[in-house]
Design a protein around this motif. Structure first.
Motif, PDB file in Angstrom:
ATOM      1  N   SER A 110       0.864  -1.175   0.000  1.00  0.00           N
ATOM      2  CA  SER A 110       0.000   0.000   0.000  1.00  0.00           C
ATOM      3  C   SER A 110       0.901   1.226   0.000  1.00  0.00           C
ATOM      4  O   SER A 110       2.063   1.144   0.402  1.00  0.00           O
ATOM      5  CB  SER A 110      -0.883   0.011   1.258  1.00  0.00           C
ATOM      6  OG  SER A 110      -1.578   1.233   1.386  1.00  0.00           O
ATOM      7  N   LEU A 177      -0.615   3.041   6.857  1.00  0.00           N
ATOM      8  CA  LEU A 177      -1.035   2.726   5.500  1.00  0.00           C
ATOM      9  C   LEU A 177      -2.155   3.640   5.035  1.00  0.00           C
ATOM     10  O   LEU A 177      -3.065   3.996   5.807  1.00  0.00           O
ATOM     11  CB  LEU A 177      -1.477   1.264   5.402  1.00  0.00           C
ATOM     12  CG  LEU A 177      -0.424   0.225   5.783  1.00  0.00           C
ATOM     13  CD1 LEU A 177      -1.002  -1.178   5.637  1.00  0.00           C
ATOM     14  CD2 LEU A 177       0.839   0.389   4.960  1.00  0.00           C
ATOM     15  N   TRP A 178      -2.090   3.990   3.778  1.00  0.00           N
ATOM     16  CA  TRP A 178      -3.148   4.774   3.141  1.00  0.00           C
ATOM     17  C   TRP A 178      -4.359   3.869   2.934  1.00  0.00           C
ATOM     18  O   TRP A 178      -4.247   2.742   2.449  1.00  0.00           O
ATOM     19  CB  TRP A 178      -2.651   5.295   1.798  1.00  0.00           C
ATOM     20  CG  TRP A 178      -3.690   5.979   0.951  1.00  0.00           C
ATOM     21  CD1 TRP A 178      -4.569   6.942   1.331  1.00  0.00           C
ATOM     22  CD2 TRP A 178      -3.927   5.763  -0.450  1.00  0.00           C
ATOM     23  NE1 TRP A 178      -5.344   7.347   0.278  1.00  0.00           N
ATOM     24  CE2 TRP A 178      -4.965   6.633  -0.841  1.00  0.00           C
ATOM     25  CE3 TRP A 178      -3.365   4.924  -1.398  1.00  0.00           C
ATOM     26  CZ2 TRP A 178      -5.446   6.689  -2.142  1.00  0.00           C
ATOM     27  CZ3 TRP A 178      -3.837   4.977  -2.696  1.00  0.00           C
ATOM     28  CH2 TRP A 178      -4.872   5.849  -3.049  1.00  0.00           C
ATOM     29  N   VAL A 179      -5.526   4.384   3.293  1.00  0.00           N
ATOM     30  CA  VAL A 179      -6.785   3.672   3.062  1.00  0.00           C
ATOM     31  C   VAL A 179      -7.538   4.513   2.030  1.00  0.00           C
ATOM     32  O   VAL A 179      -8.092   5.564   2.370  1.00  0.00           O
ATOM     33  CB  VAL A 179      -7.611   3.538   4.365  1.00  0.00           C
ATOM     34  CG1 VAL A 179      -8.939   2.848   4.089  1.00  0.00           C
ATOM     35  CG2 VAL A 179      -6.809   2.811   5.428  1.00  0.00           C
ATOM     36  N   GLY A 182     -10.756   6.320   2.679  1.00  0.00           N
ATOM     37  CA  GLY A 182     -10.983   6.036   4.090  1.00  0.00           C
ATOM     38  C   GLY A 182     -11.654   7.155   4.844  1.00  0.00           C
ATOM     39  O   GLY A 182     -12.436   6.916   5.760  1.00  0.00           O
TER      40      GLY A 182
END
Length: 187
Positions: A110, A177-179, A182
Motif C-alpha cells: 500500500s 497505511l493509506w486507506v 478512508g
C-alpha cells in the motif's frame, strides 16, 4: 577551507547574487531557486538528524555534505576548471544504502502516509522538500545545461529518505497505511 569574517556584503541588496564563475544573477533566477531548494532540503535533513542516531545519523551527515557539493555544483554554470561537481559515485553510494536498508523490509502493499514516528515524519518532510529541489533543478535543466549526476542525486535522495523513513518505523512495521477513500467511510 572557507573563512568568513563578515556575513553581510551588501552586494545583493539590489536583488542579485554572485555565482562561482563571477557572474551575477537575479535572486529569483531558476539557478538560484534550485540552489535555495537544495539548501532547504539540507536544513530539513538537519532537523531529521535530531531524531536519529548511529549509522543513519552518519549517513545523513554525509548527505548534508553532498548537498553542499550539489549547491556548489549548481552555483557553477558552464565548464569551470576544477569545479566541484556531483559525481556518479555519490549517486551509487545512495543506491547501495537504499538497497541495504530496503533488504530488511517487507515489500510495500500500500502507499504509506508520512508519519508513524517523529523520526519518520521528519524524514518524510525532508523527502518532500528534496522532491521540490529536484523539480527546481529539472526546471533549471530545461533552461540551461547542468551536471546530469546532480539531477540523478536529487532523484535518488528522495528515494533514500523514503526508505530511511520506513526503516525508522521499525522496518515498516509502524508505517501508517493509506486507506483509499478512508476519510469518506470513517464515521
Amino acid at each position: 577551507m572557507v573563512k568568513l569574517t563578515k556575513i553581510y556584503t551588501r552586494t545583493g541588496d539590489e536583488g542579485t547574487t554572485g555565482l562561482v564563475d563571477g557572474t551575477r544573477r537575479s535572486k529569483a533566477d531558476s539557478r538560484m531557486v534550485a540552489i535555495g531548494e537544495v539548501d532547504e532540503a539540507n536544513s530539513a535533513i538537519g532537523v531529521a538528524l535530531l531524531s536519529v542516531e548511529g549509522a543513519l545519523a552518519a549517513q545523513l551527515t554525509l548527505i548534508q555534505n553532498d548537498l553542499f557539493d550539489l549547491g556548489a555544483d549548481l552555483a557553477t554554470p558552464g565548464d569551470v576548471e576544477g569545479a566541484l561537481r556531483i559525481v556518479p559515485e555519490q549517486v551509487a553510494r545512495l543506491e547501495a544504502e537504499i538497497d541495504a536498508m530496503n533488504a530488511a523490509m517487507p515489500p510495500l502493499t500500500s502507499f504509506i502516509l508520512p508519519g508513524g514516528s517523529a523520526a519518520s515524519a521528519h524524514l518524510h518532510l525532508a523527502r518532500a522538500i528534496a522532491r521540490r529541489a529536484e523539480r527546481a533543478a529539472v526546471a533549471l535543466a530545461e533552461q540551461e545545461a547542468i551536471n546530469p549526476p546532480a539531477l540523478a542525486y536529487l532523484n535518488r535522495l528522495s528515494d533514500w529518505l523514503f526508505v530511511a523513513a520506513r526503516m525508522v518505523n521499525q522496518n515498516g512495521a509502524s508505517d501508517v497505511l493509506w486507506v483509499p477513500g478512508g476519510a469518506r467511510t470513517a464515521r
